[in-house]
Design a protein around this motif. Sequence first.
Motif, PDB file in Angstrom:
ATOM      1  N   ASN A  56      48.400  74.911  39.567  1.00 34.81           N
ATOM      2  CA  ASN A  56      47.547  74.814  40.742  1.00 34.81           C
ATOM      3  C   ASN A  56      47.764  75.983  41.641  1.00 34.81           C
ATOM      4  O   ASN A  56      48.860  76.546  41.735  1.00 34.81           O
ATOM      5  N   ARG A  57      46.812  76.319  42.502  1.00 36.90           N
ATOM      6  CA  ARG A  57      46.729  77.439  43.379  1.00 36.90           C
ATOM      7  C   ARG A  57      46.716  77.235  44.816  1.00 36.90           C
ATOM      8  O   ARG A  57      45.973  76.277  45.176  1.00 36.90           O
ATOM      9  N   HIS A  58      47.701  77.700  45.560  1.00 38.09           N
ATOM     10  CA  HIS A  58      47.625  77.589  46.869  1.00 38.09           C
ATOM     11  C   HIS A  58      47.314  79.235  47.608  1.00 38.09           C
ATOM     12  O   HIS A  58      47.812  79.910  47.094  1.00 38.09           O
ATOM     13  N   ALA A  59      46.403  78.850  48.697  1.00 40.15           N
ATOM     14  CA  ALA A  59      45.989  80.110  49.102  1.00 40.15           C
ATOM     15  C   ALA A  59      46.883  80.926  49.945  1.00 40.15           C
ATOM     16  O   ALA A  59      46.670  82.122  50.089  1.00 40.15           O
ATOM     17  N   GLY A  60      47.906  80.237  50.633  1.00 39.81           N
ATOM     18  CA  GLY A  60      48.661  80.950  51.554  1.00 39.81           C
ATOM     19  C   GLY A  60      47.805  81.606  52.790  1.00 39.81           C
ATOM     20  O   GLY A  60      46.670  81.159  53.217  1.00 39.81           O
ATOM     21  N   GLY A  61      48.409  82.482  53.623  1.00 42.46           N
ATOM     22  CA  GLY A  61      47.692  83.214  54.719  1.00 42.46           C
ATOM     23  C   GLY A  61      48.826  83.366  55.657  1.00 42.46           C
ATOM     24  O   GLY A  61      49.888  82.647  55.780  1.00 42.46           O
ATOM     25  N   GLY A  62      48.504  84.163  56.679  1.00 47.13           N
ATOM     26  CA  GLY A  62      49.233  84.398  57.771  1.00 47.13           C
ATOM     27  C   GLY A  62      50.597  84.670  57.517  1.00 47.13           C
ATOM     28  O   GLY A  62      51.567  84.301  58.003  1.00 47.13           O
ATOM     29  N   GLY A  63      50.824  85.459  56.506  1.00 45.80           N
ATOM     30  CA  GLY A  63      52.014  86.215  56.202  1.00 45.80           C
ATOM     31  C   GLY A  63      52.654  85.254  55.064  1.00 45.80           C
ATOM     32  O   GLY A  63      53.576  85.705  54.392  1.00 45.80           O
ATOM     33  N   LEU A  64      52.164  84.275  54.663  1.00 49.17           N
ATOM     34  CA  LEU A  64      52.536  83.558  53.367  1.00 49.17           C
ATOM     35  C   LEU A  64      51.577  84.056  52.219  1.00 49.17           C
ATOM     36  O   LEU A  64      50.292  83.933  52.381  1.00 49.17           O
ATOM     37  N   PRO A  65      52.376  84.696  51.270  1.00 52.36           N
ATOM     38  CA  PRO A  65      51.338  85.092  49.961  1.00 52.36           C
ATOM     39  C   PRO A  65      50.746  83.931  49.330  1.00 52.36           C
ATOM     40  O   PRO A  65      51.362  82.616  49.351  1.00 52.36           O
ATOM     41  N   ALA A  66      49.885  84.272  48.832  1.00 48.64           N
ATOM     42  CA  ALA A  66      49.084  82.893  47.849  1.00 48.64           C
ATOM     43  C   ALA A  66      49.866  82.920  46.773  1.00 48.64           C
ATOM     44  O   ALA A  66      50.768  83.703  46.162  1.00 48.64           O
ATOM     45  N   GLY A  67      50.080  81.614  46.063  1.00 52.74           N
ATOM     46  CA  GLY A  67      50.937  81.376  45.224  1.00 52.74           C
ATOM     47  C   GLY A  67      50.575  80.089  44.334  1.00 52.74           C
ATOM     48  O   GLY A  67      49.734  79.049  44.451  1.00 52.74           O
ATOM     49  N   SER A  68      51.389  79.844  43.268  1.00 54.90           N
ATOM     50  CA  SER A  68      51.165  78.526  42.361  1.00 54.90           C
ATOM     51  C   SER A  68      51.898  77.493  43.096  1.00 54.90           C
ATOM     52  O   SER A  68      52.805  77.641  43.785  1.00 54.90           O
ATOM     53  N   HIS A  69      51.399  76.487  42.232  1.00 54.67           N
ATOM     54  CA  HIS A  69      52.038  75.226  42.884  1.00 54.67           C
ATOM     55  C   HIS A  69      53.469  75.099  42.478  1.00 54.67           C
ATOM     56  O   HIS A  69      54.235  74.826  43.362  1.00 54.67           O
ATOM     57  N   LEU A  70      54.103  75.611  41.462  1.00 48.35           N
ATOM     58  CA  LEU A  70      55.291  76.067  41.200  1.00 48.35           C
ATOM     59  C   LEU A  70      56.223  76.690  42.126  1.00 48.35           C
ATOM     60  O   LEU A  70      57.366  76.387  42.535  1.00 48.35           O
ATOM     61  N   ARG A  71      55.674  77.431  42.952  1.00 43.27           N
ATOM     62  CA  ARG A  71      56.384  78.280  44.067  1.00 43.27           C
ATOM     63  C   ARG A  71      56.268  77.293  45.049  1.00 43.27           C
ATOM     64  O   ARG A  71      57.194  77.182  45.888  1.00 43.27           O
ATOM     65  N   TYR A  72      55.219  76.498  45.475  1.00 42.37           N
ATOM     66  CA  TYR A  72      54.914  75.844  46.797  1.00 42.37           C
ATOM     67  C   TYR A  72      55.354  74.471  46.780  1.00 42.37           C
ATOM     68  O   TYR A  72      55.446  73.907  47.901  1.00 42.37           O
ATOM     69  N   HIS A  73      55.454  73.717  45.474  1.00 36.28           N
ATOM     70  CA  HIS A  73      55.492  72.448  45.588  1.00 36.28           C
ATOM     71  C   HIS A  73      56.764  71.941  46.326  1.00 36.28           C
ATOM     72  O   HIS A  73      56.512  71.030  47.245  1.00 36.28           O
ATOM     73  N   ASN A  74      57.987  72.405  46.340  1.00 33.72           N
ATOM     74  CA  ASN A  74      59.129  71.957  47.297  1.00 33.72           C
ATOM     75  C   ASN A  74      58.925  72.240  48.499  1.00 33.72           C
ATOM     76  O   ASN A  74      59.688  71.272  49.362  1.00 33.72           O
ATOM     77  N   VAL A  75      57.884  72.862  49.169  1.00 31.27           N
ATOM     78  CA  VAL A  75      57.813  72.925  50.548  1.00 31.27           C
ATOM     79  C   VAL A  75      56.548  72.251  51.065  1.00 31.27           C
ATOM     80  O   VAL A  75      56.022  72.330  52.246  1.00 31.27           O
TER      81      VAL A  75
END
Length: 733
Positions: free
Chosen positions: A363-382
């Motif tokens: 799944n995709r997270h868009a990020g923004g404001g200095g946080l890069p876009a990334g996969s759920h694998l990257r952002y799941h834990n936060v």
Amino acid sequence: MKKILLTLFSFLIGFTLHVYSQTSFLFDENMAVFYPAGFDSVQTLPSPAVERDLLPISDIPVDWGIIPVYGTDSGKVTVTINCEEGTDFYATGEVTGHLRRNNTEITLWNTDNYGYRNYGGTRLYQSHPWILGVKPDGTCFGIIADHTWRQKIKLSDAIKITSDGPSFRVIVIKRNNPKEIMKALGNLIGTINLPPLWAIGHQQSRYSYYPDSKVKEIAEQFRQREIPCDVIWMDIDYMDGVRPFTFNKTYFPDPVGLNSYLNSIKFKSIYIIDAGTKQEPGYSVYDRGIAGNHFVKTDSGSIYYGEVWPGLCAFPDYTRPETRAWWKGLQRNFMQCGADGIWNDMNEPAVFGDTIGTMPDNNRHAGGGGLPAGSHLRYHNVYGMLMSMSTYEALLEANPDKRPFVLTRAGFLGGQRYAATWTGDNVSSWEHLKMSIPMSINLGLSGQPFNGPDIGGYVGNATPELFGHWIALGAFYPFSRNHNGEPSEQEPWAFGPEIEKVSQTAIGRRYRLLPYFYTLFREASQTGIPIMRPLFFADPADLSLRDEEQAFMLGDDLIILPRWANDAKLPAGNWKKIKLEDTEDNYQVTVILRPGAVIPMGKLIQSTADYNTEFITLLVNPNEDGTATGTLYDDEGNGFGYRSGDYAMHRFDASKEGDRLKIEITLTEGTRRVNRHYRIGYVTDDEVIYTDYSSDTTQYMDMVNEITGSRRDRTDFTDFLMNAGQKICQMQK
Ligand code: GLC
């Protein structure tokens, strides 16, 4: 720009001067960072955990010793760190099992784990990529694997971290003892904000109290039965079909009226808000979420839907600043109902009905404001941490003069900056009762001091005996909340008169000890040192204490010894049991006072709304040399006046001179004026000998008292001498 240049420069120095295949440097005293060769910062930075920029101050000393070695294993990035033989490992966040983490393996992947039944309990709701090592001589080191991707931590003779993501930087810090390492961690990842005093009170919850008349009745029962309590919790049934930011109009027709009634009987109210937003055109939160592009997307770019309590849901993408702002707006509006705090749940995020229990890795997270876009694998834990950050900020915006209180189930290293936590859906069993102690301690050692389990257990029914023991212990968790799932009742009176009395005594102890608790919360908020501590903090070089996990410390001065912990190993010295009541039962924990300690206690109250420090008992257990010290922090219990000096920190210095005990009381910090009557509780082997309260209420009052054997002489303390901001009392002759 300067920062970037410095960092680049350090990379160059690193590559030219060091033999490591990676770049590394000290960024503070005995704090080192190691970057892998070819480090791609966009993949793992900015760090959600570490608040500071890590700028080089010098090379790593040649004898540093604790060196992360990067490698690969079956195509995955690994980091191996060899440790001195005899090193004991702790922390690694929210973990089941023993306090000492040697020979364990865990997966950091926030997981809804009902009853801790899945994955052998090796993954739970939170991720803390932080390992605390305590060497045989009591000196310590700590390791942060500074990234959010799914990873495994294996602790055997060496530390081995295996990531499902790209290579990451590793931070290594060294300190002389466990308290110093916790301070160093606090310096890197921040500390808790001082909570409102009421959040330190006892709390009652259930899945679910409804309708509103039931909520009122439960709160009234506490008052009628004189069982102290501060908070009542609203679980998902207050909502309309579990749609966040709605109320069930039949069960909760007048939330403002309910909350103001609860406040009038000195209760605070906390409402649950889940992460999933019901997929339902016409539900305004969903409609606006669609319009604002606020939901997490699948790999193919469509909105991802997964099943949670309300049915199919979309999930706010908290990595987007616009989405956080939107969520904050919703949360701010919701606070107009008069809620005092918010409980964020299901925010791993939990997804029912398939084997992975959450959304797909891609799944995709868009990020923004200095946080890069990334996969759920990257952002799941936060995901949960970003949700609770938004909630915290919303509460502050809604009520700028009040300290926010947020509880979150999912979390990540650094998440203590926004929310307290509990350990999810535990079981009403002896095993989980006992395990709650090492769990809470290890969370505290991972930077999250404000935590506790569901007292009584969430899954299944507690027996009267189990509940009696759990409430006796539970009064001493930093976060003290009785919560359970359907169908059993678990209020203190649900188990008959004997256990009701046990509960009243236990919770009463917490309220009497609030001055000490609050002082510990202040310390945790300033330094990062946990409130609930393992016994080896008392003597880090005493190897016999390293795996003691039933007895624990509250601060430096108290040991809490559960009734069942017969063979607990205690530190050496003349620690003394404090007899806190005239009556006895078979459940209360034994409370033991450190030699050389003075601790403040207050009078029994039913709610922190009645808290003040006008009458303080100083429990004193002098050292062999006849001295003892302690502190008391005091402020208005809410708001932010303390940040501009409206608080008082007093230090107590007791000394025994012959058969006289003299206590000097010094205001060491703050400008708050307190009107206080003190009495001394001199702790002997068999009893506590109390003086009367001093009759004078002068704010800097100090006193001198006489204790002769078990006989006490009452004295008046009215004669004061001003001396450099402190007053030393002299006994009136
Ligand atoms: C989750 C929570 C639990 C709560 C329930 C209903 O299982 O962990 O505490 O009662 O959801 O909201």
